[in-house]
Design a protein around this motif. Structure first.
Motif, PDB file in Angstrom:
ATOM      1  N   TRP A  21       0.861  -1.192   0.000  1.00 29.53           N
ATOM      2  CA  TRP A  21       0.000   0.000   0.000  1.00 29.53           C
ATOM      3  C   TRP A  21       0.897   1.242   0.000  1.00 29.53           C
ATOM      4  CZ3 TRP A  21      -1.538  -4.162   3.216  1.00 29.53           C
ATOM      5  CH2 TRP A  21      -2.713  -4.802   2.800  1.00 29.53           C
ATOM      6  N   PRO A  22       1.391   1.643  -1.178  1.00 26.78           N
ATOM      7  CA  PRO A  22       2.352   2.750  -1.257  1.00 26.78           C
ATOM      8  C   PRO A  22       1.806   4.087  -0.761  1.00 26.78           C
ATOM      9  CG  PRO A  22       1.906   1.841  -3.452  1.00 26.78           C
ATOM     10  CD  PRO A  22       1.110   1.056  -2.468  1.00 26.78           C
ATOM     11  N   GLN A  23       0.502   4.231  -0.684  1.00 26.61           N
ATOM     12  CA  GLN A  23      -0.072   5.493  -0.223  1.00 26.61           C
ATOM     13  C   GLN A  23       0.034   5.655   1.296  1.00 26.61           C
ATOM     14  OE1 GLN A  23      -1.661   2.913  -1.487  1.00 26.61           O
ATOM     15  NE2 GLN A  23      -3.623   2.573  -0.500  1.00 26.61           N
ATOM     16  N   LEU A  24       0.370   4.581   2.022  1.00 22.08           N
ATOM     17  CA  LEU A  24       0.545   4.677   3.468  1.00 22.08           C
ATOM     18  C   LEU A  24       1.828   5.436   3.790  1.00 22.08           C
ATOM     19  CD1 LEU A  24      -0.358   1.082   4.698  1.00 22.08           C
ATOM     20  CD2 LEU A  24      -1.715   3.158   4.981  1.00 22.08           C
ATOM     21  N   SER A  25       1.782   6.174   4.874  1.00 24.87           N
ATOM     22  CA  SER A  25       2.974   6.897   5.316  1.00 24.87           C
ATOM     23  C   SER A  25       3.447   6.311   6.644  1.00 24.87           C
ATOM     24  CB  SER A  25       2.656   8.377   5.499  1.00 24.87           C
ATOM     25  OG  SER A  25       1.742   8.557   6.576  1.00 24.87           O
ATOM     26  N   ALA A  37      -7.480  -3.121  12.798  1.00 25.53           N
ATOM     27  CA  ALA A  37      -8.716  -2.376  12.540  1.00 25.53           C
ATOM     28  C   ALA A  37      -8.399  -0.932  12.174  1.00 25.53           C
ATOM     29  CB  ALA A  37      -9.631  -2.433  13.760  1.00 25.53           C
ATOM     30  N   GLU A  38      -7.489  -0.300  12.926  1.00 25.45           N
ATOM     31  CA  GLU A  38      -7.120   1.085  12.633  1.00 25.45           C
ATOM     32  C   GLU A  38      -6.386   1.187  11.297  1.00 25.45           C
ATOM     33  OE1 GLU A  38      -7.985   3.910  14.215  1.00 25.45           O
ATOM     34  OE2 GLU A  38      -9.243   2.555  15.377  1.00 25.45           O
ATOM     35  N   ILE A  43      -6.182   2.411   5.337  1.00 21.65           N
ATOM     36  CA  ILE A  43      -6.078   1.873   3.972  1.00 21.65           C
ATOM     37  C   ILE A  43      -7.353   2.180   3.198  1.00 21.65           C
ATOM     38  CG2 ILE A  43      -5.967  -0.266   2.622  1.00 21.65           C
ATOM     39  CD1 ILE A  43      -4.108  -1.379   4.857  1.00 21.65           C
ATOM     40  N   ALA A  44      -8.499   1.984   3.839  1.00 17.83           N
ATOM     41  CA  ALA A  44      -9.788   2.263   3.182  1.00 17.83           C
ATOM     42  C   ALA A  44      -9.893   3.734   2.793  1.00 17.83           C
ATOM     43  CB  ALA A  44     -10.938   1.874   4.112  1.00 17.83           C
ATOM     44  N   HIS A  46      -7.448   5.796   2.116  1.00 16.86           N
ATOM     45  CA  HIS A  46      -6.535   6.076   1.009  1.00 16.86           C
ATOM     46  C   HIS A  46      -7.011   5.471  -0.313  1.00 16.86           C
ATOM     47  CE1 HIS A  46      -3.389   8.159   3.149  1.00 16.86           C
ATOM     48  NE2 HIS A  46      -3.281   7.177   4.042  1.00 16.86           N
ATOM     49  N   GLU A  47      -7.604   4.283  -0.246  1.00 17.99           N
ATOM     50  CA  GLU A  47      -8.013   3.582  -1.467  1.00 17.99           C
ATOM     51  C   GLU A  47      -9.446   3.884  -1.888  1.00 17.99           C
ATOM     52  OE1 GLU A  47      -7.216  -0.615  -0.987  1.00 17.99           O
ATOM     53  OE2 GLU A  47      -5.179  -0.326  -1.729  1.00 17.99           O
ATOM     54  N   GLY A  48     -10.220   4.475  -1.005  1.00 16.94           N
ATOM     55  CA  GLY A  48     -11.613   4.746  -1.323  1.00 16.94           C
ATOM     56  C   GLY A  48     -12.480   3.501  -1.298  1.00 16.94           C
ATOM     57  N   THR A  49     -12.123   2.539  -0.458  1.00 18.64           N
ATOM     58  CA  THR A  49     -12.912   1.314  -0.311  1.00 18.64           C
ATOM     59  C   THR A  49     -13.537   1.307   1.085  1.00 18.64           C
ATOM     60  OG1 THR A  49     -11.031   0.056   0.544  1.00 18.64           O
ATOM     61  CG2 THR A  49     -11.376   0.006  -1.828  1.00 18.64           C
ATOM     62  N   SER A  50     -14.334   0.302   1.342  1.00 12.16           N
ATOM     63  CA  SER A  50     -14.948   0.193   2.661  1.00 12.16           C
ATOM     64  C   SER A  50     -13.919  -0.361   3.650  1.00 12.16           C
ATOM     65  CB  SER A  50     -16.166  -0.733   2.613  1.00 12.16           C
ATOM     66  OG  SER A  50     -15.747  -2.080   2.484  1.00 12.16           O
TER      67      SER A  50
END
Length: 115
Positions: A21-25, A37-38, A43-44, A46-50
């Protein structure tokens, strides 16, 4: 790899998570602090998912092989030693005499000499 390993010490998983997940910092991972859970919520977002889909993807990732950095962490040394017996061929004794494989019957050369 298990969620319990991840929750106890998530730091060795950092590079593998950031590759997946490259968008994670780094701050995202520090904020989650081992909570799946957090982390799934982040991730959700950043990715626009549930969050449920993100948590399922995270659990699938954690159910896969342990990243090399995490496996090499000293806390996993005992498990690595136990698993090493799988690399010994059937019928081979791990403590057997290995003179036929090396130069155990020859004296060591003095430092700086070829003979």
């Amino acid at each position: 790899m298990s969620r319990q390993d991840f929750e106890q010490d998530w730091v060795p998983y950092r590079d593998a998570l950031m590759s997946r997940w490259p968008q994670l910092s780094d701050s995202d991972l520090e904020d989650a602090d081992g909570s799946t859970a957090e982390l799934a919520k982040l991730i959700a977002a950043h990715e626009g998912t549930s969050p449920g889909e993100a948590q399922q993807a995270l659990h699938e990732f954690l159910g896969g092989p342990m990243p090399a950095d995490a496996y090499a962490d000293p806390t996993h040394d005992d498990a690595a030693v136990r698993e090493s017996e799988g690399y010994i061929p059937a019928g081979e004794d791990a403590l057997a005499d290995d003179r036929r494989f090396g130069d155990d019957d020859r004296d060591d050369n003095p430092v700086g000499r070829d003979r």
